[in-house]
Design a protein around this motif. Structure first.
Motif, mmCIF file in Angstrom:
data_model
loop_
_atom_site.group_PDB
_atom_site.id
_atom_site.type_symbol
_atom_site.label_atom_id
_atom_site.label_comp_id
_atom_site.label_asym_id
_atom_site.label_seq_id
_atom_site.Cartn_x
_atom_site.Cartn_y
_atom_site.Cartn_z
ATOM 1 N N ILE A 84 0.832 -1.210 0.000
ATOM 2 C CA ILE A 84 0.000 0.000 0.000
ATOM 3 C C ILE A 84 0.864 1.256 0.000
ATOM 4 O O ILE A 84 0.353 2.361 -0.221
ATOM 5 N N GLN A 87 0.779 2.125 -3.768
ATOM 6 C CA GLN A 87 -0.472 2.730 -4.205
ATOM 7 C C GLN A 87 -1.590 2.292 -3.270
ATOM 8 O O GLN A 87 -1.512 1.223 -2.650
ATOM 9 N N PRO A 88 -2.646 3.106 -3.107
ATOM 10 C CA PRO A 88 -3.785 2.702 -2.276
ATOM 11 C C PRO A 88 -4.427 1.437 -2.845
ATOM 12 O O PRO A 88 -4.525 1.267 -4.064
ATOM 13 N N LEU A 89 -4.859 0.541 -1.953
ATOM 14 C CA LEU A 89 -5.422 -0.740 -2.373
ATOM 15 C C LEU A 89 -6.668 -1.080 -1.568
ATOM 16 O O LEU A 89 -6.798 -0.675 -0.410
ATOM 17 N N THR A 90 -7.558 -1.848 -2.171
ATOM 18 C CA THR A 90 -8.658 -2.439 -1.430
ATOM 19 C C THR A 90 -8.141 -3.701 -0.741
ATOM 20 O O THR A 90 -7.051 -4.203 -1.061
ATOM 21 N N GLU A 93 -7.644 -6.411 -3.335
ATOM 22 C CA GLU A 93 -6.440 -6.200 -4.138
ATOM 23 C C GLU A 93 -5.187 -6.563 -3.349
ATOM 24 O O GLU A 93 -4.253 -7.174 -3.880
ATOM 25 N N SER A 120 -8.260 4.115 6.060
ATOM 26 C CA SER A 120 -9.163 3.689 4.994
ATOM 27 C C SER A 120 -10.154 4.784 4.673
ATOM 28 O O SER A 120 -10.478 5.621 5.537
ATOM 29 N N HIS A 123 -13.887 4.121 -1.480
ATOM 30 C CA HIS A 123 -13.265 4.051 -2.803
ATOM 31 C C HIS A 123 -13.866 5.127 -3.694
ATOM 32 O O HIS A 123 -15.096 5.271 -3.765
ATOM 33 N N CYS A 129 -16.954 -0.270 -1.263
ATOM 34 C CA CYS A 129 -15.731 -0.810 -0.669
ATOM 35 C C CYS A 129 -14.798 0.310 -0.227
ATOM 36 O O CYS A 129 -14.941 1.467 -0.628
ATOM 37 N N VAL A 131 -10.785 1.773 0.423
ATOM 38 C CA VAL A 131 -9.435 1.727 -0.095
ATOM 39 C C VAL A 131 -8.489 2.164 1.016
ATOM 40 O O VAL A 131 -8.814 3.055 1.805
ATOM 41 N N GLN A 133 -4.701 3.412 2.445
ATOM 42 C CA GLN A 133 -3.457 4.095 2.096
ATOM 43 C C GLN A 133 -2.660 4.384 3.360
ATOM 44 O O GLN A 133 -3.201 4.320 4.475
#
Length: 347
Positions: A84, A87-90, A93, A120, A123, A129, A131, A133
């Motif tokens: 993370i 990049q920001p992720l769910t 992911e 969080s 998104h 959801c 995301v 970071q």
């Protein structure tokens, strides 16, 4: 850190035909030759050694420790921080990138949030959801983590020459690719073809040939008059055909047969894959299986004919050690397959 780029394997198809002499054979059905005891022992030893080395590597890199180095992170949390940080992720992911289940990824993120290392938010393109970071504190800790790992690997690489380092990088790339392929081949069953597979494999060959413009009027495998009875054709001594089955469907295959009028030479034939199983490394796996069979059967070399249209097939054969010939061997009738290639099996 040494990193390997995992690239999916590409589509591979060959234009090899079954020889007319094979169509006339009345040889009884011959089962797959059993693996020799020496080969079984060698493969068992290699497998055990690789497992041992993999376990040893994981342990000595501290991946079984409760904390990652001297930082307040578990190995999973540290890897989550790395990902993370890019990049920001769910959660989904992140789980995919770390090859762990979503619940494990969710726990790791919860710990990072509790430590004020991550945060969080909804998104931006999907309100259903979240995301994740890094926070400023998380970014600061990531710098320390990078510095710690860089120091560790500098100390490791200080034990090696540049040539040895390059050799390890190349080997790890191959190993990671093999791990990746094995994971994505889950559910695919490779076995010897039977008479019950004849209709299905003939359809695969016809469908893939049509997809790539390999028409029957140009001398490709799809024009073979024995296409609907391959199990009989490959039942002769020194020949075999394997199919790939997924969820009860035949989706690919390849065969080995003697090359007419060329003692000690076999031919890699009819290697076709439907779209559902492409990009999983099955082409290389099936080719290696066929070449192992050829060696065990006693062939000295393996021949094939293909075409420049099948660019990815040519690349695979070259990587396997096949070399281009200036002229075809024998008379296979494959006038549209302008690229004959040969592999010496005892090298």
């Amino acid at each position: 850190m040494l990193q390997a780029q995992l690239k999916p394997a590409n589509l591979v198809v060959t234009c090899n035909q079954t020889h007319s002499t094979m169509a006339q054979t009345d040889a009884p059905s011959t089962p797959v030759m059993p693996m020799t005891h020496a080969k079984q022992t060698a493969e068992s030893g290699s497998s055990a050694q690789l497992r041992h080395l993999s376990r040893y590597l994981v342990r000595n890199l501290g991946m079984l420790n409760a904390a990652f180095g001297d930082l307040p992170l578990s190995p999973v949390q540290a890897h989550a921080l790395f990902e993370i940080g890019k990049q920001p992720l769910t959660i989904k992911e992140l789980a995919c990138k770390l090859s762990i289940d979503k619940s494990n990824a969710s726990r790791a993120i919860k710990h990072l949030i509790d430590k004020n290392l991550a945060q969080s938010q909804i998104h931006p393109r999907d309100s259903r959801c979240l995301v994740v970071q890094l926070t400023p504190a998380g970014k600061k800790l990531l710098l320390k983590l990078d510095a710690q790992q860089n120091q560790l690997f500098q100390e490791i690489l200080a034990q090696l020459t540049p040539a040895q380092t390059s050799q390890i990088e190349e080997a790890l790339m191959l190993y990671n690719q093999a791990v990746h392929n094995a994971k994505h081949q889950s559910g695919c069953h490779i076995r010897q073809a039977t008479a019950q597979d004849d209709t299905a494999i003939a359809k695969v060959i016809r469908d893939v040939s049509a997809e790539y413009g390999l028409t029957a009027d140009k001398g490709y495998s799809v024009a073979d008059p024995t296409l609907d009875c391959l199990s009989q054709i490959y039942s002769q001594a020194g020949a075999n055909y394997w199919v790939i089955e997924l969820e009860g469907r035949i989706l690919g295959g390849a065969g080995i047969a003697p090359l007419a009028n060329n003692d000690g030479v076999c031919e890699l034939q009819k290697m076709y894959f439907m779209p559902e199983i492409r990009g999983k490394g099955l082409a290389k796996r099936l080719a290696l299986l066929a070449l192992d069979f050829a060696r065990e059967t006693g062939y000295q070399s393996c021949y094939l004919e293909t075409t420049a249209v099948l660019n990815e097939a040519v690349k695979l054969y070259e990587k396997l050690g096949f070399v281009h010939l200036s002229a075809p061997l024998g008379n296979t009738g494959h006038d549209a397959c302008e690229m004959p290639m040969l592999l010496e099996l005892n090298q």
